[in-house]
Design an enzyme around this catalytic site. Sequence first.
Site, PDB file in Angstrom:
ATOM      1  N   ARG A 112       0.829  -1.203   0.000  1.00  0.00           N
ATOM      2  CA  ARG A 112       0.000   0.000   0.000  1.00  0.00           C
ATOM      3  C   ARG A 112       0.868   1.259   0.000  1.00  0.00           C
ATOM      4  O   ARG A 112       0.535   2.247  -0.637  1.00  0.00           O
ATOM      5  CB  ARG A 112      -0.993   0.009   1.164  1.00  0.00           C
ATOM      6  CG  ARG A 112      -1.977   1.182   1.117  1.00  0.00           C
ATOM      7  CD  ARG A 112      -3.133   1.035   2.087  1.00  0.00           C
ATOM      8  NE  ARG A 112      -4.203   0.201   1.566  1.00  0.00           N
ATOM      9  CZ  ARG A 112      -5.260   0.640   0.886  1.00  0.00           C
ATOM     10  NH1 ARG A 112      -5.417   1.939   0.643  1.00  0.00           N
ATOM     11  NH2 ARG A 112      -6.179  -0.184   0.455  1.00  0.00           N
ATOM     12  N   GLU A 146      -9.667   6.143   7.196  1.00  0.00           N
ATOM     13  CA  GLU A 146      -8.234   6.412   7.171  1.00  0.00           C
ATOM     14  C   GLU A 146      -7.811   7.675   6.421  1.00  0.00           C
ATOM     15  O   GLU A 146      -6.890   8.372   6.879  1.00  0.00           O
ATOM     16  CB  GLU A 146      -7.486   5.218   6.558  1.00  0.00           C
ATOM     17  CG  GLU A 146      -7.606   3.946   7.361  1.00  0.00           C
ATOM     18  CD  GLU A 146      -7.179   2.736   6.545  1.00  0.00           C
ATOM     19  OE1 GLU A 146      -7.883   2.387   5.585  1.00  0.00           O
ATOM     20  OE2 GLU A 146      -6.121   2.173   6.853  1.00  0.00           O
TER      21      GLU A 146
HETATM   22  N1  MTE Z   1     -11.990   5.509  14.553  1.00  0.00           N
HETATM   23  C1  MTE Z   1     -12.028   5.208  15.872  1.00  0.00           C
HETATM   24  N2  MTE Z   1     -12.755   5.992  16.690  1.00  0.00           N
HETATM   25  N3  MTE Z   1     -11.337   4.153  16.392  1.00  0.00           N
HETATM   26  C2  MTE Z   1     -10.569   3.342  15.595  1.00  0.00           C
HETATM   27  O1  MTE Z   1      -9.960   2.385  16.077  1.00  0.00           O
HETATM   28  N4  MTE Z   1      -9.756   2.891  13.314  1.00  0.00           N
HETATM   29  C3  MTE Z   1      -9.451   3.465  11.992  1.00  0.00           C
HETATM   30  C4  MTE Z   1     -10.678   4.166  11.419  1.00  0.00           C
HETATM   31  N5  MTE Z   1     -11.276   5.039  12.403  1.00  0.00           N
HETATM   32  C5  MTE Z   1     -10.500   3.637  14.194  1.00  0.00           C
HETATM   33  C6  MTE Z   1     -11.263   4.735  13.718  1.00  0.00           C
HETATM   34  C7  MTE Z   1      -8.986   2.485  11.019  1.00  0.00           C
HETATM   35  S1  MTE Z   1      -7.380   2.023  11.074  1.00  0.00           S
HETATM   36  C8  MTE Z   1      -9.800   1.977  10.053  1.00  0.00           C
HETATM   37  S2  MTE Z   1      -9.200   0.933   8.863  1.00  0.00           S
HETATM   38  C9  MTE Z   1     -11.221   2.295   9.990  1.00  0.00           C
HETATM   39  O2  MTE Z   1     -11.617   3.170  11.039  1.00  0.00           O
HETATM   40  C10 MTE Z   1     -12.001   0.990  10.073  1.00  0.00           C
HETATM   41  O3  MTE Z   1     -13.352   1.164  10.114  1.00  0.00           O
HETATM   42  P1  MTE Z   1     -14.267   1.393   8.826  1.00  0.00           P
HETATM   43  O4  MTE Z   1     -13.755   0.477   7.750  1.00  0.00           O
HETATM   44  O5  MTE Z   1     -15.608   1.032   9.286  1.00  0.00           O
HETATM   45  O6  MTE Z   1     -14.107   2.817   8.462  1.00  0.00           O
HETATM   46 MO1  MOS Z   2      -7.027   0.112   9.471  1.00  0.00          MO
HETATM   47  S1  MOS Z   2      -5.003   0.353   9.566  1.00  0.00           S
HETATM   48  O1  MOS Z   2      -6.951  -0.656   7.900  1.00  0.00           O
HETATM   49  O2  MOS Z   2      -7.251  -1.180  10.561  1.00  0.00           O
END
Ligand code: MTE
Ligand code: MOS
Length: 825
Positions: free
Chosen positions: A319, A726
């Site tokens: 990535r 992200e």
């Molecule tokens: N937001 C919160 N509050 N806590 C989290 O651990 N993880 C992030 C993001 N936002 C996270 C977060 C990461 S690394 C990812 S990949 C995505 O949320 C995953 O969730 P989604 O695919 O539902 O967006």
């Molecule tokens: Mo998020 S780093 O893809 O869990």
Amino acid sequence: MSALAQRPENPVVGLAIPHESAVLHVTGAALYTEDLAGRTKDVLYAHPVQVPHAHARVTALRVTPALAVPGVVRVLTGADVPGVNDGGVKHDEPLFPDEVMFHGHAVCWVLAGTPEAARLGAAAVEVDVEPLPSVVTLAEAIAAGSFQGATPRVARGDVEAALAAAAHVFSGVLEFAGQEHFYLETQCALAHVDESGQIFVQSSTQHPSETQEIVAHVLGRSSHEVTVQCLRMGGGFGGKEMQPHGFAAVAALGATLTGRPVLVRLTRTQDLTMTGKRHGFHVDWRVGFDTDGRLAALAATLTADGGWSLDLSEPVLARALCHVDNAYWLPHVRLDGRIARTHKTSNTAFRGFGGPQGMLVIEDILGRCAPLLGVDAAELRRRNFYQEGQSTPYGQPVRHPQRLHRLWQQVLDTGDVAARQQRIAAFNEAHPHTKRALALTPVKFGISFNFTAFNQAGALVHVYKDGSVLVNHGGTEMGQGLHTKMLQVAATTLGVPLARVRLAPTRTDKVPNTSATAASSGADLNGGAVKNACAQIRDRLTAVAGTVLGADAADVRIVDGVARRIGAADGIAWDELVRAAYFQRVQLFAAGFYRTEGLHWDASVMQGSPFKYFAYGVAAAEVEVDGFTGAYRTRRVDIVHDVGDSLSPLIDVGQIEGGFVQGAGWLTLEDLRWDTGGPARGRLSTQGASTYKLPSFSDMPEVFHVTLLTDAAEDGAVYGSKAVGEPPLMLAFSVREALRQAAAAFGPAGISVDLASPATPEAVYWAVEQARNAGRPGTPSATFGGGPAGATLADGRVNGARVDGVARMQNVRPESGRPDEVRHG
Ligand code: MTE
Ligand code: MOS
């Protein structure tokens, strides 16, 4: 518009509602995995025996002294493992190792009736080791040729010819740090065994199906004997994508051997010293520009600090390589990747999953080269944006590149940027010891898992006879609001009010073979599956309504809990319709499935169209730097971000704010340090919040405007939305670039300033010094290097040397008095 993206009348998606658990979170009523132990009888607590060597062979392990400690019930060692002694999927992570691979590696676990007895038991275990040579820093790994895993290359065109022909060529080195996840809830698993030997593990995991697989292979059992449930996580941020498996396996092994429930819950220090972090990188690059400042060619080698095992390092690196381009057209490009093996914790997924690392390369290059090209940095960026018809270095056409231009312009306009730039210039004129700067940076982030097979999801939706709806799906909730969005999707598809729908915790016996909730794709994938399940039920119900209303089913719509023939005033209420369907023996539950269409990726040549679409955003950050100390503050941030047509605007704005601040933490505050010499070599020295500086409220931008791009519906995703988890993290490059520009403002116009990452106040101070030195008589007009000008760096190169018209740039951290310690991740 596609059927997937089309919204029905009065959709519940798009409403700005709070997180479904917000009240529980803020009142403390929300249950996390550890809370369940307090409600469970006869729990045993597990404590790891961590060995304080970076690399050593275990020559003897004596557990009997631990068994003498009151309360200790058992010590788990490698000899207890009935299946495969491995906690990962690459088979390079012995769960009970006989070779210590990082400082603090756990070699066995003590189970006791209280946490304190388990701790005392662990302290009583005797471990004899024979220390082995270690590789701790990235620089050491590169020097020693210590690598692991694949060495992918992304390439297009003829880089050497393009560099030879380019009007301007620069080269340099960039090293930047990793990042600790610091989720509020540390790694946690609670395992039970039932009367027939089935294992039930409650785990704080982003990837329940993989936790299930690893528990099964450690125990030598089949997947159908192991169920994993995740209630919710107190943050994951990628740190619970792969890392929870081993801890769940330890708990499950303990439960099968003792017949009692076993809790593994890491203390903060254990979590910091035992679990992987964001990968730091070392990057060597050469770049060419044409006379207009357009990127002509880029060659770079990216070395990721993988730590002791592969974990997710290969996909993270892939990535990273796929995001070096960020928002910019690179006609000729060659990007090589490799993974260092170091004796540190195994680095892993972290929000952005390599994307931030890849993008930092190009943003750093543009920030350093702009002054040397005589082009304003913001103008240099905009000039290099993708245009319609261009494709990425890995061969994917860039769809909607005009959104970058639109977002950029909107930030310029709503952020009042031109007028503020004038005010900033006037301020800097009047203040010799304080400087301000404003920088804009864009984000283009590919959405989908690079690995095509992961882009599938399932759901199981039940409608009960009373009309209430229960939704199961394969995604996990870590605070990001996925469950809130899934409730909104289900209510929208069924045509019922939100209050009729409830969500069940994520479990592998409800939805099997799920992918990690990761890559920001949770809502896209699970939303597609929930919508699919609900649509099946809705279609059956509209058929029933058709018979009741005397209408063709195709002319019936269920809106706000009432089924009506289109245009009719009267209809049949949802609860009544469900009851009628039950008596007609119509199936009221459905399994849903979704697979992202149109993806293609050939990892062997790193070419294809791995992403469904790109998420875009632009940020403008204004900072103020103190010339005496390098201390700074972020005065104002303006963000316009593309989330398509938002499923849940409040959630999305929260994700953008949180992602941005977490990114700013990585780039400016959070500073992981390891002891690189002496008896504690390899020890993480930043073992708590006292030494590892996280962003807090006082680090928030003083003025913070977040706006969602309008008229941005995405045809390829559920209800026209785009992923948000992200991409906003990478908007924080704007802060780093603003700091660079503010530091430069202390020197004469047109100088290039290097900035170490993280740009701590100390690093900013050295950047300011570099700028001031450039203006002092007797020093070169342009110097390069994060340290005092002319300092000799570890690799023997001198900061600021220019080789044949090629600027050698160093962005490594100055360690005054300790020149052997080069910044690593
Ligand atoms: N937001 C919160 N509050 N806590 C989290 O651990 N993880 C992030 C993001 N936002 C996270 C977060 C990461 S690394 C990812 S990949 C995505 O949320 C995953 O969730 P989604 O695919 O539902 O967006
Ligand atoms: Mo998020 S780093 O893809 O869990």
